[in-house]
Design an enzyme around this catalytic site. Structure first.
Site, PDB file in Angstrom:
ATOM      1  N   LYS A  94      37.073  14.350  40.468  1.00 61.03           N
ATOM      2  CA  LYS A  94      37.993  13.857  41.503  1.00 61.03           C
ATOM      3  C   LYS A  94      37.739  14.629  42.795  1.00 61.03           C
ATOM      4  O   LYS A  94      37.492  15.846  42.756  1.00 61.03           O
ATOM      5  CB  LYS A  94      39.436  14.062  41.017  1.00 61.03           C
ATOM      6  CG  LYS A  94      40.503  13.415  41.896  1.00 61.03           C
ATOM      7  CD  LYS A  94      41.893  13.649  41.296  1.00 61.03           C
ATOM      8  CE  LYS A  94      42.999  13.002  42.093  1.00 61.03           C
ATOM      9  NZ  LYS A  94      44.336  13.222  41.494  1.00 61.03           N
ATOM     10  N   SER A 147      47.168   9.246  41.056  1.00 65.29           N
ATOM     11  CA  SER A 147      46.228   9.338  42.165  1.00 65.29           C
ATOM     12  C   SER A 147      44.761   9.429  41.725  1.00 65.29           C
ATOM     13  O   SER A 147      43.875   9.243  42.536  1.00 65.29           O
ATOM     14  CB  SER A 147      46.567  10.549  43.023  1.00 65.29           C
ATOM     15  OG  SER A 147      46.429  11.733  42.268  1.00 65.29           O
ATOM     16  N   SER A 156      49.299  11.686  37.546  1.00 63.93           N
ATOM     17  CA  SER A 156      48.106  11.206  38.238  1.00 63.93           C
ATOM     18  C   SER A 156      46.850  11.081  37.386  1.00 63.93           C
ATOM     19  O   SER A 156      45.879  10.473  37.820  1.00 63.93           O
ATOM     20  CB  SER A 156      47.799  12.108  39.443  1.00 63.93           C
ATOM     21  OG  SER A 156      48.638  11.775  40.515  1.00 63.93           O
TER      22      SER A 156
END
Lengths: 476, 445
Positions: B47, B122, B146
């Site tokens: 990420k 997210s 997330s």
């Protein structure tokens, strides 16, 4: 109206730990800008602080020396504000539950002891330094960023600028004894802010206070506080009111100018630092540190009085700086009399240090060499006057002391045949004085000694001259 | 998978917008070496809020445009040691704030199953990269769901370890007291192997815990009869869609039939979770994001006036959702409001934590739905932050309590969109989650 002055000080001291408080960068002063930095102290995205244990030790050590209570669990907190020298946009400090609290410091003003309360001591990180006037803009040096600080907050217990100065001096002396800070005000390793207010004599509530910043020497602290006390007195006398403002002391113009009004005061939005766990201080750790505390100035003064039989004034001078006291004791250890060691340290050594505006760190005459010189005096091999001349040469030469004495031709003459010859010459040259002496004017003894010393160019051993003169004058 | 296969997959999946950066040269360099170790040759995407040395680190934000990280996150360093190939940086909601991966400076991520739908967030890019088969696994970050929620929306596994289990060093902070790096994978075994590698105390993160890391992947087998599982009544009420409820109920029934003990439990403070979550995370975020000021790196709006430089840089550098949270966080920490909001939220947080510790007195694990619904259409909740926030209703409590939890796929709804089931265990009992997860995998096949 007569007002009572109320002053409290907030003193920041940089701790002389090996590394910074939250990263492994070296903690050093005076390096090229931005050479002592890493992703952590530069606040790079994703980095985290890790607390330096040595900083905690130093804070506790200071707390114990100032008779504080030490908190078993204390927390760090974030103080949020924007400034280019603050890379994270917050300073990691302590807010509620500082590591040390409720201590005191004894000072002396006008020969009277005064107790100043210590509200708290907390740890925090230093910010970087803005460097203005760099071509088109301002640069920032982050070397200082993350240097550990302790903030020592006093109670509003000081009643005059002189008292504030005395408190600061005493605090510095203790920090130096503890060896936790360099306490160099010019380099910024010791900084002081003051809160000042006035109140009518006899009042018990506090008046509105102002804060004075940027006082970079003891003298500046006293000057700035005198200035602010006078300013507030005028305002109050003219029926005005004191505004809670922050003032900036300008040492060049000797004026305090407005830095922040009350409306501009920051809301720092303190909250507990989530990246660090609470600081746990086990009782055993406190006791270990207590056991390792060095002898502090008050205890040392007492010992010097007793062990060395010195007078109070001499002791006060010797212990003023921890390195002076240490140097003195090192000289004593070479086997000379404590009194002669004290006389030399408080006399010649301090005179030279003052002339050079330097500390003992790079003083050229080691304690053992000074001891050696004093031993020559005590053995009667050189006069005190001559020794001072040799001492001067020792400042620039590390040749053996004996050689320096020899080279200067200052070794003392104790040869009786030689001295008797001089005495005969002196008596022959001053028949008038001799006659008066024999008529009973015994004070003239000094005159004859002086003449003999002069003729021997100061090298005659005064003790032997005395004996020889005595018998020469009494005979015939 | 060969490099060319990998790069081809990246190219084919480009419309999903799962990656922010893929450094082909660097990946070829990595693949050249014989990749030894437990994860040898495994492609793992990261990420874009986790630092990889010499790679961009944008957090999907304009304010970190062109920023290249000067160091490796501890978790990334450990992956490299274990032989994994770091396969690129994935797209996300800006600074991990969001539940759809639409709040990105680099455009929205699309759902791997149906691109009309959101990827979840997210960590949407990481979820999609795994679900679309581009990489074997991915790291995400989980502050309130997330990792678990996008895993659920894309039909893969999302593991959020115990707070303090995986070092946060190198994870760009959103809300420091809740953030935790998580793992997105297709199997329980891969998740267990990766956690084994990246977990453990780290001298660079004071909040990591000196808890031994068991060999999770060697201990995956168990019998359903070994487990007593709690179902919190507060998680099966209005707002939960029928299809999700049915899928979870069916899975629970299967476990029960296999011999597991299922008991109803209560987590009475659940109703406060969303409120305290947004107070605490916004407060911490408002401080954590203060460093993006244009002074040292990233985007700067030039100005001769310092205050104007700050204002314009942050106004232009941050997106709407990030600014919303900074303002909210600044407000709740302000003097005069601190006690009413931040301090009170922290106190309720402790009540929520004790809800879980009470429940774990009588059960080994808790099962809940991961989300109230399956993925929603892109654009649907962009302008309705409160509706967006409610997506996290079943996941935020776990972060507030610091517990480990995993979302794993349990079927699809009538539109073919994946449904996730969440297993929550006591702190540092990830082993329990992996074992029950393996059991569910086995019962499915």
């Amino acid at each position: 109206m007569k007002y009572e002055v109320v002053i409290g000080l907030e003193v920041h001291a940089q701790l002389s730990t090996n590394s910074k408080i939250f990263c492994t960068c070296a903690n050093r002063y005076g390096e090229a800008p931005n050479t002592l930095t890493c992703p952590v102290c530069l606040g790079m995205p994703g980095t985290l602080p890790v607390l330096n244990e040595q900083a905690i030790h130093f804070a506790i050590k200071t707390g114990l020396a100032l008779e504080c209570s030490i908190r078993r669990y204390s927390r760090t907190a974030r103080k949020n504000y924007f400034y280019p020298d603050l890379p994270k946009g917050y300073q990691i400090s302590q807010y509620e539950d500082p590591i040390c609290y409720n201590g005191k410091l004894l000072i002396e003003t006008d020969g009277k002891p005064r107790e100043i309360g210590i509200t708290r001591i907390h740890i925090e990180e230093d910010a970087g330094k803005s460097i203005h006037g760099m071509g088109s803009g301002t640069g920032v040096d982050f070397n200082r960023c993350g240097v550990p600080l302790i903030e020592i907050v006093s109670e509003p217990d000081m009643r005059s600028p002189a008292e504030a100065r005395a408190y600061l001096a005493k605090l510095k002396q203790i920090l130096k004894y503890l060896n936790v800070s360099d306490c160099n005000m010019e380099e910024g390793s010791l900084r002081c802010d003051a809160n000042v207010s006035l109140r009518p004599m006899g009042a018990t509530t506090l008046g509105t206070k102002t804060e004075v910043k940027n006082m970079n020497s003891f003298r500046a602290v006293e000057k700035a506080l005198e200035y602010e006390v006078a300013r507030q007195t005028t305002v109050l006398d003219e029926g005005g009111r004191i505004e809670a403002v922050t003032l900036f002391w300008n040492d060049a113009t000797e004026e305090a100018v407005l830095m922040r009004s009350k409306e501009e005061a920051h809301d720092y939005r303190y909250f507990p630092e989530p990246d660090l766990v609470p600081i746990s201080v086990p009782e055993a750790m406190v006791e270990t540190i207590r056991g390792q505390l060095p002898e502090l100035p008050a205890a040392r003064a007492e010992r010097f009085l007793k062990a060395y039989g010195l007078n109070e004034e001499t002791v006060r001078i010797l212990i003023a700086e921890v390195e002076w006291a240490r140097y003195f004791e090192d000289v004593v250890k070479t086997g000379v009399k404590a009194k002669s060691a004290a006389t030399w340290v408080t006399g010649e050594v301090l005179r030279v240090l003052k002339e050079r505006e330097a500390g003992l760190d790079d003083f050229p005459v080691s304690a053992s060499r000074l001891g050696e010189l004093i031993r020559y005096i005590e053995a009667g091999k050189i006069s005190n006057q001559a020794a001072k001349k040799v001492f001067e040469t020792m400042l620039t030469s590390d040749q053996a002391v004996a050689e320096l004495i020899e080279a200067a031709g200052l070794s003392q003459v104790s040869d009786t045949d030689f001295l008797e010859t001089i005495i005969r010459e002196v008596l022959a040259a001053h028949p008038e004085e001799l006659a008066r002496y024999r008529e009973g004017k015994k004070q003239l003894m000094g005159f004859f000694v002086g003449q003999v010393m002069k003729k021997s160019k100061g090298r005659a051993n005064p003790k032997i001259v005395n004996q020889l003169l005595q018998s020469a004058l009494e005979s015939d | 998978m060969t490099i060319s296969e990998f790069l081809e997959r990246v190219q084919n999946a480009e419309p999903l917008n799962a990656f922010i950066s893929v450094d082909e040269t660097d990946i070829r360099e990595q693949a050249k070496e014989q990749r030894k170790g437990m994860l040898g040759g495994m492609y793992v995407a990261i990420k874009d809020n986790i630092s990889v040395l010499n790679q961009p680190l944008s957090c999907a934000s304009h304010i970190l445009e062109n920023f290249v990280s000067p160091y490796d996150a501890t978790a990334v360093k450990k992956l490299k040691y274990a032989g994994a190939i770091i396969a690129g940086k994935t797209n996300m909601d800006e600074f991990a704030m969001g539940s759809s991966s639409e709040y990105s400076h680099y455009g929205p991520v699309k759902n791997a199953i149906n691109p009309e739908y959101v990827a979840g967030g997210s960590s949407g890019g990481s979820a999609v990269a795994v679900a679309a088969g581009i990489v074997d696994a991915a790291l995400g970050s989980d502050t309130g769901g997330s990792v678990r929620q996008p895993a659920s929306y894309n039909g893969i596994l999302g593991m959020k370890p115990t707070y303090g289990r995986v070092s946060r060093y190198g994870l760009v902070a959103f809300a420091s007291s809740l953030d935790q790096i998580g793992i997105m994978s297709k199997t329980v075994t891969d998740s267990a192997r990766i956690l084994e590698i990246i977990a453990g105390e780290d001298a660079r993160d004071a909040t990591t815990v000196p808890e031994p890391v068991p060999p999770f992947s060697q201990n995956l087998e168990s019998q359903a009869g070994d487990w007593k599982i709690g179902l919190p009544e507060e998680y099966f009420t209005e707002g939960l869609s029928t299809s999700v409820r049915q899928a979870v109920d069916t899975q629970v029934a299967t476990l029960k039939d296999a011999g597991a003990t299922i008991v109803p439990i209560s987590l009475p403070h659940t109703e406060f979770a969303i409120a305290i979550y947004y107070i605490i995370t916004s407060a911490e975020a408002s401080s954590n994001l203060a460093r993006y000021d244009g002074v040292r790196y990233g985007f700067r709006h030039e100005s001769d006036d310092l205050l104007e430089m700050y204002n314009r840089t942050r106004a232009g550098g941050f997106g709407t959702e990030v600014k919303r949270r900074i303002m909210l966080g600044t407000y709740v920490l302000s003097s005069g409001y601190y006690d009413a909001y931040y301090d009170k939220a922290q106190r309720v947080r402790r009540l929520l934590q004790s809800d879980f510790s009470n429940a774990f007195q009588s059960v080994d694990a808790i099962i809940t739905p991961t989300t109230p619904t399956t993925a929603f259409k892109r654009g649907e909740k962009m302008d309705d932050p409160l509706a967006m926030y409610l997506n996290d209703i079943y996941t935020v409590s776990v972060n507030l309590a610091g517990l480990p939890a995993m979302s794993l796929p349990v079927g699809t709804d009538e539109d073919g969109l994946p449904i996730g089931l969440q297993i929550i265990a006591p702190a540092f009992k990830e082993e329990t989650i992996f074992k029950i997860g393996t059991l569910i995998e086995r019962l499915k096949s």
